[in-house]
Design a protein around this motif. Structure first.
Motif, PDB file in Angstrom:
ATOM      1  N   THR A 143      16.184 -39.998   7.228  1.00 40.16           N
ATOM      2  CA  THR A 143      16.029 -39.967   5.773  1.00 40.16           C
ATOM      3  C   THR A 143      15.391 -38.662   5.319  1.00 40.16           C
ATOM      4  O   THR A 143      15.831 -38.052   4.343  1.00 40.16           O
ATOM      5  CB  THR A 143      15.185 -41.173   5.294  1.00 40.16           C
ATOM      6  OG1 THR A 143      15.834 -42.376   5.704  1.00 40.16           O
ATOM      7  CG2 THR A 143      15.009 -41.163   3.792  1.00 40.16           C
ATOM      8  N   GLU A 144      14.369 -38.209   6.042  1.00 38.79           N
ATOM      9  CA  GLU A 144      13.744 -36.935   5.707  1.00 38.79           C
ATOM     10  C   GLU A 144      14.710 -35.777   5.946  1.00 38.79           C
ATOM     11  O   GLU A 144      14.772 -34.831   5.162  1.00 38.79           O
ATOM     12  CB  GLU A 144      12.470 -36.725   6.533  1.00 38.79           C
ATOM     13  CG  GLU A 144      11.333 -37.647   6.138  1.00 38.79           C
ATOM     14  CD  GLU A 144      10.159 -37.579   7.102  1.00 38.79           C
ATOM     15  OE1 GLU A 144       9.010 -37.703   6.613  1.00 38.79           O
ATOM     16  OE2 GLU A 144      10.364 -37.430   8.328  1.00 38.79           O
ATOM     17  N   PHE A 145      15.479 -35.864   7.023  1.00 42.14           N
ATOM     18  CA  PHE A 145      16.408 -34.795   7.396  1.00 42.14           C
ATOM     19  C   PHE A 145      17.530 -34.636   6.371  1.00 42.14           C
ATOM     20  O   PHE A 145      17.946 -33.529   6.064  1.00 42.14           O
ATOM     21  CB  PHE A 145      16.991 -35.085   8.788  1.00 42.14           C
ATOM     22  CG  PHE A 145      17.786 -33.954   9.360  1.00 42.14           C
ATOM     23  CD1 PHE A 145      17.160 -32.818   9.855  1.00 42.14           C
ATOM     24  CD2 PHE A 145      19.168 -34.028   9.432  1.00 42.14           C
ATOM     25  CE1 PHE A 145      17.904 -31.775  10.402  1.00 42.14           C
ATOM     26  CE2 PHE A 145      19.922 -32.999   9.979  1.00 42.14           C
ATOM     27  CZ  PHE A 145      19.275 -31.863  10.464  1.00 42.14           C
ATOM     28  N   THR A 146      18.032 -35.741   5.833  1.00 43.40           N
ATOM     29  CA  THR A 146      19.147 -35.692   4.883  1.00 43.40           C
ATOM     30  C   THR A 146      18.676 -35.747   3.435  1.00 43.40           C
ATOM     31  O   THR A 146      19.491 -35.725   2.518  1.00 43.40           O
ATOM     32  CB  THR A 146      20.136 -36.854   5.128  1.00 43.40           C
ATOM     33  OG1 THR A 146      19.455 -38.094   4.946  1.00 43.40           O
ATOM     34  CG2 THR A 146      20.734 -36.785   6.519  1.00 43.40           C
ATOM     35  N   GLY A 147      17.395 -35.802   3.209  1.00 54.08           N
ATOM     36  CA  GLY A 147      16.838 -36.008   1.875  1.00 54.08           C
ATOM     37  C   GLY A 147      17.157 -34.947   0.849  1.00 54.08           C
ATOM     38  O   GLY A 147      17.134 -35.225  -0.344  1.00 54.08           O
ATOM     39  N   HIS A 148      17.466 -33.746   1.259  1.00 57.97           N
ATOM     40  CA  HIS A 148      17.737 -32.672   0.311  1.00 57.97           C
ATOM     41  C   HIS A 148      19.223 -32.528   0.000  1.00 57.97           C
ATOM     42  O   HIS A 148      19.609 -31.691  -0.808  1.00 57.97           O
ATOM     43  CB  HIS A 148      17.200 -31.345   0.857  1.00 57.97           C
ATOM     44  CG  HIS A 148      15.706 -31.317   0.931  1.00 57.97           C
ATOM     45  ND1 HIS A 148      15.014 -31.892   1.963  1.00 57.97           N
ATOM     46  CD2 HIS A 148      14.779 -30.803   0.092  1.00 57.97           C
ATOM     47  CE1 HIS A 148      13.726 -31.725   1.766  1.00 57.97           C
ATOM     48  NE2 HIS A 148      13.553 -31.076   0.639  1.00 57.97           N
ATOM     49  N   ALA A 149      20.076 -33.340   0.614  1.00 57.54           N
ATOM     50  CA  ALA A 149      21.525 -33.195   0.442  1.00 57.54           C
ATOM     51  C   ALA A 149      21.962 -33.385  -1.003  1.00 57.54           C
ATOM     52  O   ALA A 149      22.789 -32.617  -1.509  1.00 57.54           O
ATOM     53  CB  ALA A 149      22.264 -34.169   1.355  1.00 57.54           C
ATOM     54  N   ASP A 150      21.441 -34.396  -1.671  1.00 61.11           N
ATOM     55  CA  ASP A 150      21.846 -34.656  -3.057  1.00 61.11           C
ATOM     56  C   ASP A 150      21.540 -33.466  -3.963  1.00 61.11           C
ATOM     57  O   ASP A 150      22.385 -33.046  -4.756  1.00 61.11           O
ATOM     58  CB  ASP A 150      21.152 -35.905  -3.605  1.00 61.11           C
ATOM     59  CG  ASP A 150      21.592 -37.183  -2.912  1.00 61.11           C
ATOM     60  OD1 ASP A 150      22.780 -37.295  -2.563  1.00 61.11           O
ATOM     61  OD2 ASP A 150      20.740 -38.068  -2.717  1.00 61.11           O
ATOM     62  N   LYS A 151      20.351 -32.935  -3.841  1.00 61.40           N
ATOM     63  CA  LYS A 151      19.933 -31.808  -4.676  1.00 61.40           C
ATOM     64  C   LYS A 151      20.782 -30.567  -4.373  1.00 61.40           C
ATOM     65  O   LYS A 151      21.247 -29.882  -5.284  1.00 61.40           O
ATOM     66  CB  LYS A 151      18.449 -31.516  -4.430  1.00 61.40           C
ATOM     67  CG  LYS A 151      17.880 -30.429  -5.297  1.00 61.40           C
ATOM     68  CD  LYS A 151      16.393 -30.272  -5.028  1.00 61.40           C
ATOM     69  CE  LYS A 151      15.803 -29.164  -5.861  1.00 61.40           C
ATOM     70  NZ  LYS A 151      14.370 -29.001  -5.594  1.00 61.40           N
ATOM     71  N   MET A 152      21.001 -30.287  -3.099  1.00 61.01           N
ATOM     72  CA  MET A 152      21.805 -29.144  -2.699  1.00 61.01           C
ATOM     73  C   MET A 152      23.240 -29.305  -3.189  1.00 61.01           C
ATOM     74  O   MET A 152      23.854 -28.378  -3.712  1.00 61.01           O
ATOM     75  CB  MET A 152      21.776 -28.988  -1.172  1.00 61.01           C
ATOM     76  CG  MET A 152      22.534 -27.785  -0.630  1.00 61.01           C
ATOM     77  SD  MET A 152      24.302 -28.025  -0.276  1.00 61.01           S
ATOM     78  CE  MET A 152      24.306 -29.426   0.789  1.00 61.01           C
ATOM     79  N   PHE A 153      23.784 -30.510  -3.045  1.00 58.48           N
ATOM     80  CA  PHE A 153      25.159 -30.764  -3.465  1.00 58.48           C
ATOM     81  C   PHE A 153      25.306 -30.542  -4.969  1.00 58.48           C
ATOM     82  O   PHE A 153      26.238 -29.875  -5.422  1.00 58.48           O
ATOM     83  CB  PHE A 153      25.580 -32.192  -3.098  1.00 58.48           C
ATOM     84  CG  PHE A 153      27.018 -32.478  -3.401  1.00 58.48           C
ATOM     85  CD1 PHE A 153      27.998 -32.165  -2.466  1.00 58.48           C
ATOM     86  CD2 PHE A 153      27.405 -33.044  -4.599  1.00 58.48           C
ATOM     87  CE1 PHE A 153      29.334 -32.405  -2.746  1.00 58.48           C
ATOM     88  CE2 PHE A 153      28.732 -33.292  -4.881  1.00 58.48           C
ATOM     89  CZ  PHE A 153      29.701 -32.978  -3.954  1.00 58.48           C
ATOM     90  N   LYS A 154      24.390 -31.070  -5.727  1.00 61.84           N
ATOM     91  CA  LYS A 154      24.443 -30.923  -7.188  1.00 61.84           C
ATOM     92  C   LYS A 154      24.383 -29.449  -7.582  1.00 61.84           C
ATOM     93  O   LYS A 154      25.094 -29.002  -8.487  1.00 61.84           O
ATOM     94  CB  LYS A 154      23.302 -31.703  -7.834  1.00 61.84           C
ATOM     95  CG  LYS A 154      23.358 -31.716  -9.338  1.00 61.84           C
ATOM     96  CD  LYS A 154      22.268 -32.600  -9.923  1.00 61.84           C
ATOM     97  CE  LYS A 154      22.366 -32.603 -11.446  1.00 61.84           C
ATOM     98  NZ  LYS A 154      21.376 -33.479 -12.036  1.00 61.84           N
ATOM     99  N   ARG A 155      23.548 -28.680  -6.903  1.00 59.86           N
ATOM    100  CA  ARG A 155      23.425 -27.253  -7.197  1.00 59.86           C
ATOM    101  C   ARG A 155      24.713 -26.504  -6.868  1.00 59.86           C
ATOM    102  O   ARG A 155      25.146 -25.623  -7.608  1.00 59.86           O
ATOM    103  CB  ARG A 155      22.247 -26.661  -6.417  1.00 59.86           C
ATOM    104  CG  ARG A 155      21.963 -25.208  -6.773  1.00 59.86           C
ATOM    105  CD  ARG A 155      20.754 -24.640  -6.037  1.00 59.86           C
ATOM    106  NE  ARG A 155      21.015 -24.520  -4.620  1.00 59.86           N
ATOM    107  CZ  ARG A 155      20.363 -25.189  -3.670  1.00 59.86           C
ATOM    108  NH1 ARG A 155      19.407 -26.035  -3.979  1.00 59.86           N
ATOM    109  NH2 ARG A 155      20.659 -25.008  -2.406  1.00 59.86           N
TER     110      ARG A 155
END
Length: 174
Positions: A143-155
């Motif tokens: 969960t910590e490892f994939t936690g930034h995916a949503d933000k990166m994807f949106k950007r």
């Protein structure tokens, strides 16, 4: 054991990276990486699992989950500092394979006036262990490892169409 695993992972990445890019950018957009943005051809090759020319959030998360599983040597669903550093080793092997491919491409293009991929990026890539270990437990969960995916994807999904593709990589005019 660790050295064997790193060598096997590096060989797998090198083989995958050595093949020609699966997709050329759409509409002649051949922007490269570096300070101008990500190289869409490499992103598509690496992340577009269904080969439709688009990268979905699900494909990114699957890719991250695969990376996590490949370095979680003790299968405890948490990455230690040592396991996390294996990702850097994998990326380094991938960069070397890409560099070799760019060199070969540049050599084959020398006589026809095309520019080879000679860009160079320095510095450390990716988030640090401490930044990902949000709860300071000394390990990084999936969960910590994939936690930034949503933000990166949106950007990266600049046109908000739910996928990342070459349309998102084009410079906005005006």
């Amino acid at each position: 054991m660790k050295k064997t695993l790193i060598t096997a992972l590096a060989a797998t990445i090198a083989l995958a990276s050595a093949s020609t890019f699966a997709y050329a950018a759409k509409d002649g957009d051949k922007r490269g990486g570096g300070r101008h943005g990500p190289n869409i051809e490499r992103m598509l090759e690496k992340l577009d699992a269904n080969n439709d020319g688009d990268i979905s959030l699900a494909e990114i998360k699957t890719h991250q989950e695969n990376i996590f599983a490949s370095v979680d040597a003790d299968d405890d669903n948490s990455l230690t500092q040592e396991e996390f550093e294996m990702i850097s080793e994998m990326r380094k092997a991938e960069r070397e394979a890409n560099k070799q491919q760019r060199t070969e491409t540049a050599q084959s293009n020398d006589n026809d006036g095309k520019r080879g991929g000679k860009g160079k990026r320095g510095g450390k890539r990716g988030p640090s262990f401490d930044r990902l270990d949000a709860d300071n437990s000394g390990g990084i969960t999936l969960t910590e490892f994939t936690g930034h995916a949503d933000k990166m994807f949106k950007r990266m999904d600049r046109n908000s169409d739910g996928v990342i593709n070459s349309d998102d990589m084009k410079r906005k005019n005006g």
